[in-house]
Design a protein around this motif. Structure first.
Motif, PDB file in Angstrom:
ATOM      1  N   ARG A 106      10.940  -9.763 -10.682  1.00 31.91           N
ATOM      2  CA  ARG A 106       9.764  -9.762  -9.819  1.00 31.91           C
ATOM      3  C   ARG A 106       9.908  -8.765  -8.663  1.00 31.91           C
ATOM      4  NH1 ARG A 106       4.403 -11.591  -9.822  1.00 31.91           N
ATOM      5  NH2 ARG A 106       4.247 -13.284 -11.325  1.00 31.91           N
ATOM      6  N   ASP A 107       8.888  -7.927  -8.494  1.00 29.60           N
ATOM      7  CA  ASP A 107       8.815  -7.019  -7.353  1.00 29.60           C
ATOM      8  C   ASP A 107       8.211  -7.791  -6.186  1.00 29.60           C
ATOM      9  OD1 ASP A 107       8.200  -5.081  -5.454  1.00 29.60           O
ATOM     10  OD2 ASP A 107       7.647  -3.582  -6.946  1.00 29.60           O
ATOM     11  N   ALA A 108       9.050  -8.199  -5.250  1.00 29.91           N
ATOM     12  CA  ALA A 108       8.590  -9.038  -4.150  1.00 29.91           C
ATOM     13  C   ALA A 108       7.759  -8.272  -3.128  1.00 29.91           C
ATOM     14  CB  ALA A 108       9.784  -9.691  -3.456  1.00 29.91           C
ATOM     15  N   THR A 109       7.897  -6.963  -3.082  1.00 28.50           N
ATOM     16  CA  THR A 109       7.172  -6.194  -2.069  1.00 28.50           C
ATOM     17  C   THR A 109       5.666  -6.252  -2.269  1.00 28.50           C
ATOM     18  OG1 THR A 109       7.215  -4.090  -3.294  1.00 28.50           O
ATOM     19  CG2 THR A 109       9.117  -4.595  -1.896  1.00 28.50           C
ATOM     20  N   VAL A 110       5.231  -6.396  -3.521  1.00 26.77           N
ATOM     21  CA  VAL A 110       3.797  -6.369  -3.814  1.00 26.77           C
ATOM     22  C   VAL A 110       3.092  -7.577  -3.208  1.00 26.77           C
ATOM     23  CG1 VAL A 110       2.062  -6.350  -5.658  1.00 26.77           C
ATOM     24  CG2 VAL A 110       4.179  -5.052  -5.928  1.00 26.77           C
ATOM     25  N   THR A 111       3.750  -8.729  -3.246  1.00 27.11           N
ATOM     26  CA  THR A 111       3.130  -9.948  -2.724  1.00 27.11           C
ATOM     27  C   THR A 111       3.553 -10.265  -1.294  1.00 27.11           C
ATOM     28  OG1 THR A 111       4.913 -11.211  -3.784  1.00 27.11           O
ATOM     29  CG2 THR A 111       2.840 -10.996  -4.991  1.00 27.11           C
ATOM     30  N   ASP A 112       4.733  -9.804  -0.872  1.00 27.70           N
ATOM     31  CA  ASP A 112       5.254 -10.165   0.451  1.00 27.70           C
ATOM     32  C   ASP A 112       4.793  -9.237   1.565  1.00 27.70           C
ATOM     33  OD1 ASP A 112       6.606 -12.156  -0.846  1.00 27.70           O
ATOM     34  OD2 ASP A 112       8.603 -11.274  -0.627  1.00 27.70           O
ATOM     35  N   MET A 113       4.613  -7.964   1.253  1.00 31.58           N
ATOM     36  CA  MET A 113       4.389  -6.967   2.301  1.00 31.58           C
ATOM     37  C   MET A 113       2.929  -6.510   2.309  1.00 31.58           C
ATOM     38  SD  MET A 113       7.938  -4.796   1.839  1.00 31.58           S
ATOM     39  CE  MET A 113       7.859  -4.041   3.460  1.00 31.58           C
ATOM     40  N   PRO A 114       2.324  -6.408   3.500  1.00 32.10           N
ATOM     41  CA  PRO A 114       0.903  -6.045   3.578  1.00 32.10           C
ATOM     42  C   PRO A 114       0.626  -4.659   3.012  1.00 32.10           C
ATOM     43  CG  PRO A 114       1.931  -6.013   5.752  1.00 32.10           C
ATOM     44  CD  PRO A 114       2.920  -6.618   4.824  1.00 32.10           C
ATOM     45  N   LEU A 115      -0.497  -4.556   2.334  1.00 32.11           N
ATOM     46  CA  LEU A 115      -0.888  -3.290   1.714  1.00 32.11           C
ATOM     47  C   LEU A 115      -1.677  -2.428   2.691  1.00 32.11           C
ATOM     48  CD1 LEU A 115      -2.031  -4.655  -1.768  1.00 32.11           C
ATOM     49  CD2 LEU A 115       0.176  -3.647  -1.178  1.00 32.11           C
ATOM     50  N   SER A 116      -1.868  -1.165   2.319  1.00 29.43           N
ATOM     51  CA  SER A 116      -2.669  -0.263   3.132  1.00 29.43           C
ATOM     52  C   SER A 116      -4.129  -0.655   3.054  1.00 29.43           C
ATOM     53  CB  SER A 116      -2.495   1.181   2.650  1.00 29.43           C
ATOM     54  OG  SER A 116      -1.162   1.615   2.810  1.00 29.43           O
ATOM     55  N   LEU A 117      -4.832  -0.500   4.157  1.00 23.78           N
ATOM     56  CA  LEU A 117      -6.268  -0.750   4.181  1.00 23.78           C
ATOM     57  C   LEU A 117      -7.045   0.456   3.672  1.00 23.78           C
ATOM     58  CD1 LEU A 117      -6.569  -2.541   7.657  1.00 23.78           C
ATOM     59  CD2 LEU A 117      -6.413  -3.578   5.382  1.00 23.78           C
ATOM     60  N   SER A 118      -6.411   1.620   3.718  1.00 18.74           N
ATOM     61  CA  SER A 118      -7.078   2.845   3.291  1.00 18.74           C
ATOM     62  C   SER A 118      -7.179   2.899   1.768  1.00 18.74           C
ATOM     63  CB  SER A 118      -6.311   4.068   3.788  1.00 18.74           C
ATOM     64  OG  SER A 118      -6.811   5.254   3.203  1.00 18.74           O
ATOM     65  N   THR A 120      -7.091   5.445   0.071  1.00 16.53           N
ATOM     66  CA  THR A 120      -6.239   6.546  -0.402  1.00 16.53           C
ATOM     67  C   THR A 120      -4.766   6.153  -0.422  1.00 16.53           C
ATOM     68  OG1 THR A 120      -6.070   7.439   1.850  1.00 16.53           O
ATOM     69  CG2 THR A 120      -7.848   8.287   0.462  1.00 16.53           C
ATOM     70  N   GLY A 121      -4.472   4.891  -0.093  1.00 12.34           N
ATOM     71  CA  GLY A 121      -3.081   4.437  -0.127  1.00 12.34           C
ATOM     72  C   GLY A 121      -2.512   4.509  -1.527  1.00 12.34           C
ATOM     73  N   GLY A 122      -1.212   4.647  -1.636  1.00 10.83           N
ATOM     74  CA  GLY A 122      -0.574   4.771  -2.939  1.00 10.83           C
ATOM     75  C   GLY A 122      -0.611   3.467  -3.729  1.00 10.83           C
ATOM     76  N   LYS A 123      -0.149   3.554  -4.958  1.00  7.96           N
ATOM     77  CA  LYS A 123      -0.123   2.392  -5.837  1.00  7.96           C
ATOM     78  C   LYS A 123       1.015   1.458  -5.422  1.00  7.96           C
ATOM     79  CE  LYS A 123       0.185   1.159 -10.733  1.00  7.96           C
ATOM     80  NZ  LYS A 123       0.379   1.678 -12.109  1.00  7.96           N
ATOM     81  N   PRO A 124       0.736   0.151  -5.296  1.00  4.81           N
ATOM     82  CA  PRO A 124       1.801  -0.787  -4.903  1.00  4.81           C
ATOM     83  C   PRO A 124       2.936  -0.798  -5.925  1.00  4.81           C
ATOM     84  CG  PRO A 124      -0.367  -1.808  -4.721  1.00  4.81           C
ATOM     85  CD  PRO A 124      -0.561  -0.514  -5.467  1.00  4.81           C
ATOM     86  N   GLY A 125       4.081  -1.246  -5.473  1.00  4.56           N
ATOM     87  CA  GLY A 125       5.245  -1.339  -6.348  1.00  4.56           C
ATOM     88  C   GLY A 125       6.422  -0.599  -5.764  1.00  4.56           C
ATOM     89  N   PHE A 126       7.614  -1.199  -5.870  1.00 10.19           N
ATOM     90  CA  PHE A 126       8.809  -0.625  -5.269  1.00 10.19           C
ATOM     91  C   PHE A 126       9.481   0.397  -6.180  1.00 10.19           C
ATOM     92  CE2 PHE A 126      13.286  -0.937  -3.718  1.00 10.19           C
ATOM     93  CZ  PHE A 126      13.044  -0.542  -2.414  1.00 10.19           C
ATOM     94  N   PHE A 127       9.294   0.259  -7.483  1.00 13.41           N
ATOM     95  CA  PHE A 127       9.971   1.133  -8.442  1.00 13.41           C
ATOM     96  C   PHE A 127       9.098   2.321  -8.820  1.00 13.41           C
ATOM     97  CE2 PHE A 127      12.111  -2.909  -8.939  1.00 13.41           C
ATOM     98  CZ  PHE A 127      13.441  -2.549  -9.061  1.00 13.41           C
ATOM     99  N   GLU A 128       9.745   3.473  -8.911  1.00 17.57           N
ATOM    100  CA  GLU A 128       9.058   4.664  -9.382  1.00 17.57           C
ATOM    101  C   GLU A 128       9.082   4.728 -10.901  1.00 17.57           C
ATOM    102  OE1 GLU A 128      10.218   9.303  -9.307  1.00 17.57           O
ATOM    103  OE2 GLU A 128       9.848   8.414  -7.321  1.00 17.57           O
ATOM    104  N   ARG A 129      10.228   4.338 -11.487  1.00 18.68           N
ATOM    105  CA  ARG A 129      10.340   4.289 -12.942  1.00 18.68           C
ATOM    106  C   ARG A 129      11.526   3.436 -13.342  1.00 18.68           C
ATOM    107  NH1 ARG A 129      10.907   9.543 -15.930  1.00 18.68           N
ATOM    108  NH2 ARG A 129      11.573   8.118 -17.571  1.00 18.68           N
ATOM    109  N   GLU A 145       2.909  -3.609 -12.189  1.00 17.40           N
ATOM    110  CA  GLU A 145       2.661  -3.583 -10.747  1.00 17.40           C
ATOM    111  C   GLU A 145       3.483  -4.640 -10.026  1.00 17.40           C
ATOM    112  OE1 GLU A 145      -0.988  -4.708  -7.793  1.00 17.40           O
ATOM    113  OE2 GLU A 145      -1.439  -3.322  -9.422  1.00 17.40           O
ATOM    114  N   HIS A 146       3.679  -5.798 -10.671  1.00 11.54           N
ATOM    115  CA  HIS A 146       4.386  -6.906 -10.026  1.00 11.54           C
ATOM    116  C   HIS A 146       5.839  -7.031 -10.453  1.00 11.54           C
ATOM    117  CE1 HIS A 146       0.982  -8.770  -7.868  1.00 11.54           C
ATOM    118  NE2 HIS A 146       0.263  -8.230  -8.837  1.00 11.54           N
ATOM    119  N   GLY A 147       6.362  -6.039 -11.169  1.00 11.14           N
ATOM    120  CA  GLY A 147       7.768  -6.105 -11.527  1.00 11.14           C
ATOM    121  C   GLY A 147       8.082  -5.490 -12.880  1.00 11.14           C
TER     122      GLY A 147
END
Length: 203
Positions: A106-118, A120-129, A145-147
């Motif tokens: 599980r990628d905890a950053t997607v649910t734990d950390m606030p997202l951008s309001l813009s 144009t913000g990037g795609k959520p998720g901690f891993f690039e690949r 997206e979630h892990g």
């Protein structure tokens, strides 16, 4: 006079281009930690541990950086594995996996950390690949997206992963008030299988 004016305009144009290029290339020098590559943090979890988020059955990971509570909380029971943004081409081995199970990281950053309001913000998720090195077919490994999900074909699985650069990560999480690129982030949860919150291995 006309030729002097033309030469002056050409010189101004060259200076504008040079200043533009220097401002772009200067971003990395002005904010080095936002573009920095960091050492790998994930290692195989000790299969004997049954507390702190590590399951006794094996097929799990732990972080050399330790654990922490979810972002924004201060409880002493940390169940998020700390990682750095910018970890690149890291390999981690998971042993004693079962070939009849679907596993989730599980990628905890997607649910734990606030997202951008813009917008144009990037795609959520901690891993690039994430890529399969051994023990799992590429078709049975997915970065969502979630892990991460994977269905092992062997009892030992080797994965290669890269996490987003700090600057790219905070494009999606612009709502975080203090965007610290030096300290590790409570990024993922331990590997799980058969839990109600697990992600599916198939689409």
């Amino acid at each position: 006079m006309h030729s002097q004016y033309t030469s002056f305009c050409a010189l101004v144009a060259v200076l504008v281009v040079m200043l533009s290029l220097s401002s772009v290339s200067g971003l990395s020098s002005a904010f080095p930690s936002r573009f920095e590559r960091r050492p790998c943090s994930l290692v195989e979890a000790a299969a004997s541990k049954g507390v702190g988020g590590f399951r006794e059955g094996g097929c799990d990971v732990q972080s050399k950086l330790g654990t922490a509570p979810p972002y924004g909380l201060t409880s002493s029971d940390g169940n998020r594995l700390l990682m750095h943004a910018g970890e690149t081409n890291c390999t981690v081995t998971l042993t004693k996996c079962r070939t009849d199970l679907c596993y989730t990281i599980r990628d905890a950053t997607v649910t734990d950390m606030p997202l951008s309001l813009s917008p144009t913000g990037g795609k959520p998720g901690f891993f690039e690949r994430v890529d399969a090195v051994a023990g799992v077919r590429a078709s049975d490994l997915r970065l969502r997206e979630h892990g991460i999900t994977f269905a092992p074909s062997e009892t030992t699985v080797v994965l290669r992963y890269t996490t987003k650069l700090c600057g790219d990560f905070y494009l999606a999480h612009g709502g975080v008030s203090v965007q610290d690129c030096v300290q590790p982030i409570p990024a993922i949860m331990s590997v799980s299988s058969g839990m109600p919150t697990d992600l599916p291995c198939s689409d």
